[in-house]
Every structure is written in C-alpha cells, then in structure tokens.
Design an enzyme around this catalytic site. Structure first.
Site, short mmCIF file in Angstrom:
data_model
loop_
_atom_site.label_atom_id
_atom_site.label_comp_id
_atom_site.label_asym_id
_atom_site.label_seq_id
_atom_site.Cartn_x
_atom_site.Cartn_y
_atom_site.Cartn_z
CB SER A 81 5.59 -1.95 11.77
OG SER A 81 5.67 -0.67 11.89
CG HIS A 129 -6.05 2.23 5.40
ND1 HIS A 129 -6.02 3.19 6.62
CD2 HIS A 129 -4.81 0.81 5.55
CE1 HIS A 129 -3.71 2.37 6.61
NE2 HIS A 129 -3.41 1.81 6.24
CE LYS A 163 0.02 3.50 4.94
NZ LYS A 163 -0.09 3.07 5.71
CD GLU A 170 -2.82 -2.36 7.32
OE1 GLU A 170 -1.87 -2.78 7.04
OE2 GLU A 170 -2.82 -1.50 7.20
N GLY A 183 2.47 2.35 11.08
CA GLY A 183 3.90 3.39 10.91
C GLY A 183 4.80 3.74 11.77
CG ASN A 207 -1.95 1.57 1.25
OD1 ASN A 207 -1.48 2.13 0.56
ND2 ASN A 207 -2.65 1.50 2.51
CD GLU A 223 -2.62 5.54 7.17
OE1 GLU A 223 -2.42 5.87 5.47
OE2 GLU A 223 -1.86 5.09 8.12
O1 LIG Z 1 -1.37 -0.84 4.45
C1 LIG Z 1 -0.39 -0.14 4.89
C2 LIG Z 1 -0.35 -0.78 6.40
O2 LIG Z 1 -1.47 0.93 6.90
C3 LIG Z 1 1.26 -0.58 7.28
O3 LIG Z 1 1.50 0.23 6.57
P1 LIG Z 1 3.01 -0.11 7.53
O4 LIG Z 1 3.97 -0.84 6.83
O5 LIG Z 1 4.05 1.56 7.12
O6 LIG Z 1 2.72 0.04 9.48
#
Ligand SMILES: O=C[C@H](O)COP(=O)(O)O
Length: 241
Positions: free
Chosen positions: A204, A96, A11, A165, A171, A9, A98
């Site tokens: 993460s 998600h 983002k 998640e 993150g 992803n 976010e």
């Molecule tokens: O969609 C992915 C997640 O929000 C995980 O993000 P991350 O791997 O940067 O922690």
C-alpha cells in the site's frame, strides 16, 4: 552508499496498448527524478518485449515477475532467464507472497529461482514478509528470519535486492507504519552479510505516504503494486521529496 530502487509491480494488469499509454504519460515526469534513483517496471510477460523497445535509451529498467530455475524444458506456464535477458530484462521479482500463497512457491523453489536469476546476470528482488496472523502472534521476526535463512543459501548478496512486504499491507490500504517498517528492515539488514543490499518496503505504498516511508533511514526504495498502474501516481512516488 546503498542504491535507491523504486519498482512498479504491475501484477496481472495492462495489455500492450495500456502499457504503451502508461509510458507516454509517465516518461516525461522522469526529467525531475534524481539520477541516483533506479526506476524499474515489472509488467506481465506479454508486455516485456514491447516495453523493452520503448524504453531503449531511457533510464527505466525492466523487471519480470517470475523466473524458472531451468534454462529450458517441459515447464508449462513458466519462463526461463535467457528468455528474459535476451529482450533486455535486468530485474526479476522472486518469492512474492502472491506466488507463495496461490502458486505453491516455497523457500526451496525461491532459492532455486534466485540462483538461476543471478547465474544469468539478472538482479533478483526477493520478497519476504509475514501474515496478519503471524504478526498478531508476535512471529514477525522469526518468520522473516527463517525465510531469509532458507531463501539466501548460496546467494550472492552483491547482486540482490530485498523487499519487505508485510502480507497484511498488500493491496489493503493498510500501510505498515513507517517506523515499524524501518525497524523490521533494520532487522533484515542485520541478518545479511552485505550491508549494502538495498531493502525496499512494499504494501500500500501511495503518493500520500511515500515521502514518510522514504524518510526512514533503513528504507532504500519501494515495491509498488496498485499505485504503479497510473502514470501520475507512480511518477509522484518515483519523485518523492
Ligand atoms: O509487489 C507489490 C506489492 O504486492 C504491493 O502491492 P500494493 O502496493 O498494491 O499494496
């Protein structure tokens, strides 16, 4: 047998030029990837069309990061399922954290988006998870159970992926311990009617923890944010041991 799906992803990262550069570094690594692993990239909308052309004939599938429930209309800033399928998109991330946190996504709108995705033949990746505060209060199970109950009303579990998640692990570098992720994913599975729904872990995921995560029996893949932005890093994740 359940499918293994590793999705990146991106983002709100990568211009078209950056995404093309990523592919030239990433695609050669896929020669080593076992064919039963599904590889998905979910770039920003502006990259989808270009990547669709570049990925034609390759084993990488494209996913979007959102989809609206209507087929068209006055919904500024949204995207409709037929616009995605027309350019070869096969997956879409829905719900998600976010989107839930910053853009007012609710379980009601998540459910509508899931239905629209399925109606148009997209496979949704439904994200669920708890905050740190909810975990500390011992509410992980009830929060996730409520999300599933509301999000999955009238949803076809034969065309669905779920991503667990934990929000506190996104993150932050603070990965959920793999056995704990395995436990929660087992609980999610026990609430589904179809035991074959692939359930990913996200939060993460990095080259140095993917092997341990994927060694867990309930975990069917990963939804990767930051570590999917760099070709060598995402290649190591996709080619986990
Ligand atoms: O969609 C992915 C997640 O929000 C995980 O993000 P991350 O791997 O940067 O922690």
């Amino acid at each position: 047998m359940r499918k293994i799906v590793i999705a990146g992803n991106w983002k709100m990262f990568k211009t078209q030029a950056e995404s093309a550069a990523f592919l030239s570094g990433f695609l050669p690594h896929l020669e080593e990837t076992p064919s039963i692993r599904e590889v998905v990239l979910c770039p920003p909308f502006t990259d989808l069309s270009l990547l669709s052309k570049f990925l034609h004939g390759s084993r990488v599938n494209l996913g979007a990061q959102n989809v609206h429930w209507e087929e068209n209309g006055a919904y500024t800033g949204e995207i409709a399922a037929p616009m995605l399928t027309e350019i070869g998109v096969r997956y879409v991330i829905v719900g998600h954290s976010e989107r839930r946190q910053f853009f007012g996504e609710t379980d009601v709108t998540v459910n509508l988006r899931l239905k629209a995705a399925q109606k148009h033949g997209l496979t949704p990746i439904l994200c669920v998870g708890e905050t740190k505060q909810q975990r500390d209060a011992g509410e992980t199970e009830s929060i996730i159970s409520t999300q599933l109950e509301k999000d999955l009303v009238d949803i076809d579990q034969n065309n669905l992926i779920i991503a667990y998640e934990p929000i506190w692990a996104i993150g932050t570098g603070d990965t959920c311990e793999s056995k704990e992720a395995n436990r929660v994913i087992g609980l999610i599975r026990s609430q589904l009617t179809n035991p074959l729904v692939p359930i990913q872990y996200g939060g993460s995921v990095k080259p140095n923890n993917i092997d341990e995560i994927m060694a867990q029996p309930e975990i069917d893949g990963a939804l990767v944010g930051g570590a999917s932005l760099e070709a060598d890093s995402f290649a190591r994740i996709v080619n986990y041991q």
